[in-house]
Write an enzyme that holds these catalytic residues in place. Structure first.
Site, short mmCIF file in Angstrom:
data_model
loop_
_atom_site.label_atom_id
_atom_site.label_comp_id
_atom_site.label_asym_id
_atom_site.label_seq_id
_atom_site.Cartn_x
_atom_site.Cartn_y
_atom_site.Cartn_z
CB THR A 1 -0.83 0.07 1.32
OG1 THR A 1 -1.64 -1.01 1.20
CG2 THR A 1 -1.55 1.35 1.26
CB ILE B 1 -12.03 -5.02 2.01
CG1 ILE B 1 -13.13 -4.70 0.83
CG2 ILE B 1 -11.52 -3.45 2.78
CD1 ILE B 1 -14.62 -4.09 1.50
N GLY B 2 -8.75 -5.11 2.59
CA GLY B 2 -7.76 -5.32 3.68
C GLY B 2 -7.68 -3.93 4.62
CG ASP B 3 -4.20 -2.68 6.45
OD1 ASP B 3 -3.83 -3.17 5.39
OD2 ASP B 3 -3.68 -1.69 6.72
CB THR C 1 2.38 -0.76 3.76
OG1 THR C 1 2.34 -1.67 2.50
CG2 THR C 1 3.49 -0.62 4.18
N GLY C 2 1.30 -3.76 4.29
CA GLY C 2 1.46 -5.18 4.46
C GLY C 2 0.29 -5.88 4.41
CG LEU C 3 -1.54 -10.48 5.31
CD1 LEU C 3 -2.06 -10.51 3.88
CD2 LEU C 3 -1.20 -11.82 6.08
N GLY C 4 -3.17 -6.96 5.19
CA GLY C 4 -4.19 -6.35 5.79
C GLY C 4 -4.84 -7.10 6.68
#
Length: 316
Positions: free
Chosen positions: A151, A180-182, A202-205
């Site tokens: 992100t 949908i992620g974070d 940013t990263g794995l939501g």
């Protein structure tokens, strides 16, 4: 007067340049963060954001984005929006709505179209080719389909003291339809309060949202911690907690800036970010997790930058 901006990843460098010029010339924090994110969204060689972003498992580019005004705490978000060049601009427009300020899927796309935002097919030939290649790899080699979820997130501080934060992403490569992620979720992917500071992730939501880490960093800064202390104290203990109680933790990287233009970063992977203030010309820096819940930050080398430019322009 003090101004500053910080953003995730090397891909934000040109956006940080643009935001810095606006802030140096007494531009608003909101305009600066929107223009920063738009610069990344429009560049076709970034595989995880905007135009040219990697699609979901059905070959559709669905984007998530958010905007927050640190003065009013107004927020706007979109998720699974399609065919919209600048999802962050739609999110900012929605931040002016008291009701219906977070829109998803068809509703978000329809709002963008009806309100005159630039609409285009976001799936480039290059991204489509990568999608087809991954489908073949999954079928023939039984590989994990999920690879790529960076992100672009940013925090800006204007000379007036106002702050803003924004995020944008095409999400997890090969994600399920509507995932949908974070990034568009308040407190997880972003949070900013002009009286304190802001943070983005940013990263794995799916794992970041388990900790509401952006809000936690801002909360800690509000209690007197420096941005670096707040990042370290929020991120690393939570990763340990998640590993103990959930059994694993995905990639985490968070950035923060306070109302004085001081900044901090925490990460559990090799992570690049860009920062500029009235006291510090733009730098592209590399962060890595250090010993005892700290972060090691060094400038990136020219060799690394050259390799990066070569890598992002590769066709495969």
């Amino acid at each position: 007067m003090t101004w500053g901006t910080i953003a995730t990843w090397r891909m934000a460098a040109k956006g940080v340049d643009k935001a810095s010029q606006l802030l140096e010339n007494n531009g608003t924090a909101g305009d600066a963060v929107e223009e920063l994110i738009k610069e990344v969204e429009a560049y076709p060689f970034y595989k995880s954001v905007g135009y040219g972003g990697l699609p979901n498992e059905e070959g559709v580019v669905q984007m998530d984005a958010a905007f927050m005004d640190g003065d009013t705490l107004a927020q706007g978000s979109v998720a699974a929006i399609e065919n919209t060049l600048h999802a962050v601009s739609v999110a900012r427009a929605l931040s002016h709505e008291h009701y219906n300020s977070f829109r998803v899927g068809e509703g978000a796309t329809k709002y963008a179209s009806l309100h005159g935002f630039e609409m285009t097919n976001m799936l480039t030939d290059r991204a489509k080719a990568r999608w087809k290649k991954r489908l073949k790899e999954i079928e023939q080699e039984h590989l994990n389909p999920y690879n790529g979820h960076d992100t672009v997130g940013a925090v800006t501080l204007a000379q007036s003291g106002s702050m803003a934060a924004a995020t944008s992403t095409s999400g997890l490569f090969m994600k399920k339809q509507g995932r949908i992620g974070d990034s568009p979720l308040s407190g997880s992917g972003f949070y900013v309060d002009s009286e304190i500071g802001g943070a983005t992730a940013t990263g794995l939501g799916e794992d970041i949202m388990k900790g509401c880490l952006s809000y936690e960093i801002v909360r800690r800064m509000g209690e007197g911690e420096t941005p670096q202390e707040a990042c370290d104290h929020a991120v690393y203990p939570f990763i340990q907690k998640l590993q103990k109680r959930y059994g694993k933790a995905g990639e985490f990287s968070l950035i923060a800036m306070n109302k004085n233009g001081e900044w901090g970063v925490a990460t559990n992977v090799e992570f690049t970010f860009c920062v500029a203030t009235d006291r510090q010309p733009q730098q592209i820096l590399m962060a890595n997790p250090g010993p005892d819940g700290t972060t090691v930050i060094v400038p990136v080398s020219q060799e690394w930058l050259d390799a990066y430019e070569k890598r992002i322009h590769e066709s495969e």
